[in-house]
Design a protein around this motif. Structure first.
Motif, mmCIF file in Angstrom:
data_model
loop_
_atom_site.group_PDB
_atom_site.id
_atom_site.type_symbol
_atom_site.label_atom_id
_atom_site.label_comp_id
_atom_site.label_asym_id
_atom_site.label_seq_id
_atom_site.Cartn_x
_atom_site.Cartn_y
_atom_site.Cartn_z
ATOM 1 N N ALA A 9 -44.682 -4.909 0.390
ATOM 2 C CA ALA A 9 -44.350 -3.656 -0.310
ATOM 3 C C ALA A 9 -42.895 -3.232 -0.114
ATOM 4 O O ALA A 9 -42.308 -2.621 -0.999
ATOM 5 C CB ALA A 9 -45.272 -2.540 0.151
ATOM 6 N N ASN A 10 -42.331 -3.517 1.044
ATOM 7 C CA ASN A 10 -40.969 -3.072 1.347
ATOM 8 C C ASN A 10 -39.979 -4.188 1.068
ATOM 9 O O ASN A 10 -40.197 -5.332 1.435
ATOM 10 C CB ASN A 10 -40.857 -2.636 2.808
ATOM 11 C CG ASN A 10 -41.649 -1.398 3.086
ATOM 12 O OD1 ASN A 10 -41.510 -0.399 2.399
ATOM 13 N ND2 ASN A 10 -42.512 -1.447 4.086
ATOM 14 N N GLN A 36 -42.781 3.202 -2.285
ATOM 15 C CA GLN A 36 -42.774 3.344 -0.833
ATOM 16 C C GLN A 36 -42.017 4.591 -0.373
ATOM 17 O O GLN A 36 -42.116 4.966 0.782
ATOM 18 C CB GLN A 36 -42.159 2.114 -0.173
ATOM 19 C CG GLN A 36 -43.018 0.876 -0.269
ATOM 20 C CD GLN A 36 -44.338 1.028 0.428
ATOM 21 O OE1 GLN A 36 -45.358 1.212 -0.214
ATOM 22 N NE2 GLN A 36 -44.332 0.957 1.727
ATOM 23 N N TYR A 63 -53.740 2.412 0.277
ATOM 24 C CA TYR A 63 -53.909 1.471 -0.832
ATOM 25 C C TYR A 63 -55.038 0.478 -0.584
ATOM 26 O O TYR A 63 -55.692 0.038 -1.524
ATOM 27 C CB TYR A 63 -52.599 0.730 -1.121
ATOM 28 C CG TYR A 63 -51.633 1.561 -1.920
ATOM 29 C CD1 TYR A 63 -51.987 2.046 -3.175
ATOM 30 C CD2 TYR A 63 -50.385 1.882 -1.424
ATOM 31 C CE1 TYR A 63 -51.111 2.825 -3.916
ATOM 32 C CE2 TYR A 63 -49.499 2.654 -2.163
ATOM 33 C CZ TYR A 63 -49.874 3.120 -3.400
ATOM 34 O OH TYR A 63 -49.006 3.893 -4.127
ATOM 35 N N ILE A 64 -55.276 0.102 0.665
ATOM 36 C CA ILE A 64 -56.356 -0.828 0.979
ATOM 37 C C ILE A 64 -57.698 -0.097 1.064
ATOM 38 O O ILE A 64 -58.701 -0.555 0.529
ATOM 39 C CB ILE A 64 -56.065 -1.553 2.317
ATOM 40 C CG1 ILE A 64 -55.000 -2.602 2.103
ATOM 41 C CG2 ILE A 64 -57.300 -2.196 2.901
ATOM 42 C CD1 ILE A 64 -55.413 -3.742 1.194
ATOM 43 N N ALA A 110 -51.606 -5.152 8.271
ATOM 44 C CA ALA A 110 -50.581 -4.124 8.041
ATOM 45 C C ALA A 110 -49.213 -4.771 7.868
ATOM 46 O O ALA A 110 -48.451 -4.403 6.966
ATOM 47 C CB ALA A 110 -50.566 -3.131 9.196
ATOM 48 N N ALA A 132 -50.048 1.784 3.433
ATOM 49 C CA ALA A 132 -50.819 0.545 3.299
ATOM 50 C C ALA A 132 -52.307 0.816 3.461
ATOM 51 O O ALA A 132 -53.132 0.278 2.705
ATOM 52 C CB ALA A 132 -50.343 -0.474 4.332
ATOM 53 N N ASN A 174 -45.546 4.145 6.709
ATOM 54 C CA ASN A 174 -45.826 2.897 6.001
ATOM 55 C C ASN A 174 -47.212 2.360 6.331
ATOM 56 O O ASN A 174 -47.889 1.799 5.475
ATOM 57 C CB ASN A 174 -44.748 1.860 6.296
ATOM 58 C CG ASN A 174 -43.534 2.054 5.439
ATOM 59 O OD1 ASN A 174 -43.540 1.689 4.272
ATOM 60 N ND2 ASN A 174 -42.508 2.662 5.995
ATOM 61 N N TRP A 175 -47.644 2.535 7.565
ATOM 62 C CA TRP A 175 -49.001 2.147 7.946
ATOM 63 C C TRP A 175 -50.001 2.985 7.140
ATOM 64 O O TRP A 175 -50.983 2.443 6.611
ATOM 65 C CB TRP A 175 -49.204 2.363 9.435
ATOM 66 C CG TRP A 175 -50.491 1.815 9.971
ATOM 67 C CD1 TRP A 175 -51.748 2.309 9.762
ATOM 68 C CD2 TRP A 175 -50.646 0.672 10.795
ATOM 69 N NE1 TRP A 175 -52.666 1.544 10.415
ATOM 70 C CE2 TRP A 175 -52.020 0.533 11.059
ATOM 71 C CE3 TRP A 175 -49.760 -0.233 11.343
ATOM 72 C CZ2 TRP A 175 -52.532 -0.497 11.855
ATOM 73 C CZ3 TRP A 175 -50.275 -1.241 12.139
ATOM 74 C CH2 TRP A 175 -51.637 -1.380 12.383
ATOM 75 N N LEU A 184 -48.977 -6.454 4.429
ATOM 76 C CA LEU A 184 -48.847 -5.468 3.358
ATOM 77 C C LEU A 184 -47.465 -4.808 3.365
ATOM 78 O O LEU A 184 -46.875 -4.574 2.310
ATOM 79 C CB LEU A 184 -49.944 -4.411 3.469
ATOM 80 C CG LEU A 184 -51.364 -4.910 3.227
ATOM 81 C CD1 LEU A 184 -52.360 -3.820 3.537
ATOM 82 C CD2 LEU A 184 -51.524 -5.412 1.806
ATOM 83 N N LEU A 185 -46.961 -4.508 4.541
ATOM 84 C CA LEU A 185 -45.657 -3.851 4.630
ATOM 85 C C LEU A 185 -44.522 -4.777 4.214
ATOM 86 O O LEU A 185 -43.568 -4.333 3.573
ATOM 87 C CB LEU A 185 -45.429 -3.307 6.043
ATOM 88 C CG LEU A 185 -46.375 -2.195 6.476
ATOM 89 C CD1 LEU A 185 -46.081 -1.774 7.910
ATOM 90 C CD2 LEU A 185 -46.306 -1.022 5.547
#
Length: 142
Positions: free
Chosen positions: A121-122, A43, A93-94, A114, A90, A86-87, A117-118
């Motif tokens: 991931a975070n 990230q 990756y999607i 979103a 994500a 971060n958006w 996913l965030l």
């Protein structure tokens, strides 16, 4: 004694420049954050510190007066850069496996996906980087 016809301005003549500089710098740092994250496969939470420094620097360069307002704008800008980056991460990756570019995927990705996913991931490390970045933005924008 003759009076000078040119008097110094009460405010900086470039006070109108800070919004454009902040926007340009924010977009640049968000894209750099996205590229750093995609390159490293993480990230890249440490980029929040660079976003904070960039926001404070653009506000100073643009003639925004020192004080609590400049500190608040720098911290808010850093948080918005983090959100945008971060958006984009994500979305990349999607959308990548579906053949979409990150910006195409970002426009199609809803806030619930979103957010999911965030949060996946975070973790604590990225939260610490954001806290450090907030302190850096406060210090640099004073």
């Amino acid at each position: 004694m003759p009076m000078s016809s040119v008097s110094p301005p009460a405010r900086s003549s470039r006070h109108w420049l800070w919004p454009m500089l902040l926007l340009l710098g924010s977009i640049t740092v968000a894209v750099a954050w996205l590229l750093a994250a995609l390159t490293t496969g993480t990230q890249a939470g440490w980029m929040a510190v660079l976003a904070a420094l960039e926001a404070a620097w653009m506000l100073r360069l643009g003639g925004f007066r020192a004080g609590p307002a400049r500190v608040a704008v720098a911290i808010i800008a850093m948080l918005l850069i983090a959100l945008a980056a971060n958006w984009g991460i994500a979305a990349a990756y999607i959308g990548g496996p579906m053949g979409l570019t990150p910006w195409e995927s970002a426009l199609r990705m809803g806030p619930h996906l979103a957010w999911t996913l965030l949060t996946l991931a975070n973790g604590l490390g990225e939260a610490l980087w954001l806290a450090i970045a907030a302190v850096v933005a406060w210090r640099a924008a004073r």
